[in-house]
Scaffold this motif. Structure first.
Motif, PDB file in Angstrom:
ATOM      1  N   VAL A   5      52.619  56.998  42.666  1.00  0.00           N
ATOM      2  CA  VAL A   5      53.865  56.374  42.374  1.00  0.00           C
ATOM      3  C   VAL A   5      54.288  55.685  43.382  1.00  0.00           C
ATOM      4  O   VAL A   5      54.732  56.483  44.626  1.00  0.00           O
ATOM      5  N   PHE A   6      54.786  54.669  43.399  1.00  0.00           N
ATOM      6  CA  PHE A   6      55.233  53.844  44.604  1.00  0.00           C
ATOM      7  C   PHE A   6      56.496  53.182  44.228  1.00  0.00           C
ATOM      8  O   PHE A   6      56.655  52.367  43.152  1.00  0.00           O
ATOM      9  N   ARG A   7      57.588  53.245  44.706  1.00  0.00           N
ATOM     10  CA  ARG A   7      58.882  52.612  44.821  1.00  0.00           C
ATOM     11  C   ARG A   7      59.413  51.656  45.778  1.00  0.00           C
ATOM     12  O   ARG A   7      59.163  52.018  46.878  1.00  0.00           O
ATOM     13  N   ARG A   8      59.572  50.578  45.270  1.00  0.00           N
ATOM     14  CA  ARG A   8      60.106  49.386  46.350  1.00  0.00           C
ATOM     15  C   ARG A   8      61.041  48.413  45.564  1.00  0.00           C
ATOM     16  O   ARG A   8      60.432  47.967  44.356  1.00  0.00           O
ATOM     17  N   ASN A   9      61.911  47.938  46.220  1.00  0.00           N
ATOM     18  CA  ASN A   9      62.842  47.075  45.588  1.00  0.00           C
ATOM     19  C   ASN A   9      63.234  47.033  44.200  1.00  0.00           C
ATOM     20  O   ASN A   9      63.069  46.422  43.483  1.00  0.00           O
ATOM     21  N   ALA A  10      63.608  48.592  43.724  1.00  0.00           N
ATOM     22  CA  ALA A  10      64.178  48.854  42.715  1.00  0.00           C
ATOM     23  C   ALA A  10      62.965  48.674  41.472  1.00  0.00           C
ATOM     24  O   ALA A  10      63.305  48.693  40.361  1.00  0.00           O
ATOM     25  N   GLU A  11      61.670  48.615  41.991  1.00  0.00           N
ATOM     26  CA  GLU A  11      60.731  48.704  40.942  1.00  0.00           C
ATOM     27  C   GLU A  11      59.753  50.064  41.100  1.00  0.00           C
ATOM     28  O   GLU A  11      59.671  50.263  42.282  1.00  0.00           O
ATOM     29  N   VAL A  12      59.104  50.260  40.166  1.00  0.00           N
ATOM     30  CA  VAL A  12      58.251  51.307  40.208  1.00  0.00           C
ATOM     31  C   VAL A  12      56.867  50.971  39.817  1.00  0.00           C
ATOM     32  O   VAL A  12      56.869  50.534  38.769  1.00  0.00           O
ATOM     33  N   TYR A  13      55.844  51.425  40.713  1.00  0.00           N
ATOM     34  CA  TYR A  13      54.471  50.882  40.408  1.00  0.00           C
ATOM     35  C   TYR A  13      53.744  52.283  40.234  1.00  0.00           C
ATOM     36  O   TYR A  13      53.956  53.395  41.248  1.00  0.00           O
ATOM     37  N   GLU A  14      52.740  52.479  39.383  1.00  0.00           N
ATOM     38  CA  GLU A  14      52.011  53.748  39.097  1.00  0.00           C
ATOM     39  C   GLU A  14      50.404  53.463  38.969  1.00  0.00           C
ATOM     40  O   GLU A  14      50.228  52.551  38.177  1.00  0.00           O
ATOM     41  N   ALA A  15      49.418  54.184  39.664  1.00  0.00           N
ATOM     42  CA  ALA A  15      48.345  53.718  39.487  1.00  0.00           C
ATOM     43  C   ALA A  15      47.477  54.877  39.945  1.00  0.00           C
ATOM     44  O   ALA A  15      47.771  55.877  40.905  1.00  0.00           O
ATOM     45  N   GLU A  16      46.294  55.342  39.511  1.00  0.00           N
ATOM     46  CA  GLU A  16      45.292  56.290  39.890  1.00  0.00           C
ATOM     47  C   GLU A  16      44.585  55.672  41.124  1.00  0.00           C
ATOM     48  O   GLU A  16      44.273  54.368  41.009  1.00  0.00           O
ATOM     49  N   VAL A  17      44.375  56.339  42.126  1.00  0.00           N
ATOM     50  CA  VAL A  17      43.262  55.857  42.986  1.00  0.00           C
ATOM     51  C   VAL A  17      42.284  56.773  43.385  1.00  0.00           C
ATOM     52  O   VAL A  17      42.292  58.106  42.974  1.00  0.00           O
ATOM     53  N   LYS A  18      41.316  56.567  43.929  1.00  0.00           N
ATOM     54  CA  LYS A  18      40.328  57.405  44.358  1.00  0.00           C
ATOM     55  C   LYS A  18      40.577  58.261  45.234  1.00  0.00           C
ATOM     56  O   LYS A  18      41.409  57.978  46.212  1.00  0.00           O
ATOM     57  N   GLU A  19      40.059  59.718  45.363  1.00  0.00           N
ATOM     58  CA  GLU A  19      40.460  60.691  46.349  1.00  0.00           C
ATOM     59  C   GLU A  19      40.053  60.023  47.703  1.00  0.00           C
ATOM     60  O   GLU A  19      39.125  59.326  47.666  1.00  0.00           O
ATOM     61  N   ASN A  20      40.698  60.489  48.786  1.00  0.00           N
ATOM     62  CA  ASN A  20      40.664  59.951  50.142  1.00  0.00           C
ATOM     63  C   ASN A  20      40.707  58.656  50.125  1.00  0.00           C
ATOM     64  O   ASN A  20      40.163  57.854  51.197  1.00  0.00           O
ATOM     65  N   THR A  21      41.722  58.231  49.581  1.00  0.00           N
ATOM     66  CA  THR A  21      42.083  56.652  49.826  1.00  0.00           C
ATOM     67  C   THR A  21      43.433  56.509  50.569  1.00  0.00           C
ATOM     68  O   THR A  21      44.329  57.300  50.630  1.00  0.00           O
ATOM     69  N   ASN A  22      43.250  55.379  51.694  1.00  0.00           N
ATOM     70  CA  ASN A  22      44.208  54.931  52.432  1.00  0.00           C
ATOM     71  C   ASN A  22      44.968  53.770  51.667  1.00  0.00           C
ATOM     72  O   ASN A  22      44.264  52.796  51.716  1.00  0.00           O
ATOM     73  N   LEU A  23      46.314  53.780  51.420  1.00  0.00           N
ATOM     74  CA  LEU A  23      46.874  52.833  50.869  1.00  0.00           C
ATOM     75  C   LEU A  23      46.887  51.520  51.459  1.00  0.00           C
ATOM     76  O   LEU A  23      46.589  50.299  51.285  1.00  0.00           O
ATOM     77  N   VAL A  24      46.870  51.458  52.846  1.00  0.00           N
ATOM     78  CA  VAL A  24      47.024  50.352  53.694  1.00  0.00           C
ATOM     79  C   VAL A  24      45.463  49.604  53.810  1.00  0.00           C
ATOM     80  O   VAL A  24      45.433  48.514  53.689  1.00  0.00           O
ATOM     81  N   VAL A  25      44.668  50.479  53.952  1.00  0.00           N
ATOM     82  CA  VAL A  25      43.094  49.947  53.867  1.00  0.00           C
ATOM     83  C   VAL A  25      42.988  49.157  52.556  1.00  0.00           C
ATOM     84  O   VAL A  25      42.416  48.191  52.516  1.00  0.00           O
ATOM     85  N   ARG A  26      43.229  49.919  51.514  1.00  0.00           N
ATOM     86  CA  ARG A  26      43.236  49.318  50.175  1.00  0.00           C
ATOM     87  C   ARG A  26      43.944  48.090  50.119  1.00  0.00           C
ATOM     88  O   ARG A  26      43.379  47.025  49.574  1.00  0.00           O
ATOM     89  N   ALA A  27      45.266  47.927  50.470  1.00  0.00           N
ATOM     90  CA  ALA A  27      45.753  46.757  50.738  1.00  0.00           C
ATOM     91  C   ALA A  27      45.350  45.495  51.298  1.00  0.00           C
ATOM     92  O   ALA A  27      45.063  44.429  50.854  1.00  0.00           O
ATOM     93  N   GLY A  28      44.746  46.081  52.299  1.00  0.00           N
ATOM     94  CA  GLY A  28      44.207  44.884  53.331  1.00  0.00           C
ATOM     95  C   GLY A  28      42.827  44.252  52.866  1.00  0.00           C
ATOM     96  O   GLY A  28      42.574  43.137  53.137  1.00  0.00           O
ATOM     97  N   ILE A  29      42.340  44.949  51.742  1.00  0.00           N
ATOM     98  CA  ILE A  29      40.974  44.485  51.111  1.00  0.00           C
ATOM     99  C   ILE A  29      41.071  43.994  49.855  1.00  0.00           C
ATOM    100  O   ILE A  29      40.408  43.856  48.926  1.00  0.00           O
TER     101      ILE A  29
END
Length: 102
Positions: A5-29
């Motif tokens: 669950v990721f909160r930013r700018n009064a918005e809420v995003y929720e999603a499943e990710v694979k185990e051992n996920t780095n959010l910045v690496v995923r964002a970069g690709i």
């Protein structure tokens, strides 16, 4: 699979990710479901990806030396560097627009 669950700018995003996920690496690709994650270097040098952990912090390893250097006292407020976290359990993060000063 862990739920993020990721909160930013009064918005809420929720999603499943694979185990051992780095959010910045995923964002970069461009395989990241949260469009507003602020990040830059991905190596713990800039602290642009600093987030406050609202839930799930007990499953994270202790802060590494990069986080200690970049975040300083903000670690006590629950902040971590997203680029240094490999997600293996459910977690809730909030990113604000405050500059991070060690």
């Amino acid at each position: 699979m862990p739920v993020v669950v990721f909160r930013r700018n009064a918005e809420v995003y929720e999603a499943e990710v694979k185990e051992n996920t780095n959010l910045v690496v995923r964002a970069g690709i461009k395989q990241f479901p949260f469009p507003h994650l602020r990040y830059e270097c991905g190596m713990g040098k800039c602290a642009r990806c600093a987030c406050r952990v609202l839930a799930g912090g007990e499953y994270l390893p202790p802060p590494n030396w990069k986080e200690k250097k970049q975040l300083g006292a903000r670690l006590d407020e629950g902040y971590r560097l997203a680029c240094q976290l490999w997600i293996e359990h459910d977690i809730e993060l909030e990113q604000d627009d405050l500059p991070v000063e060690p």
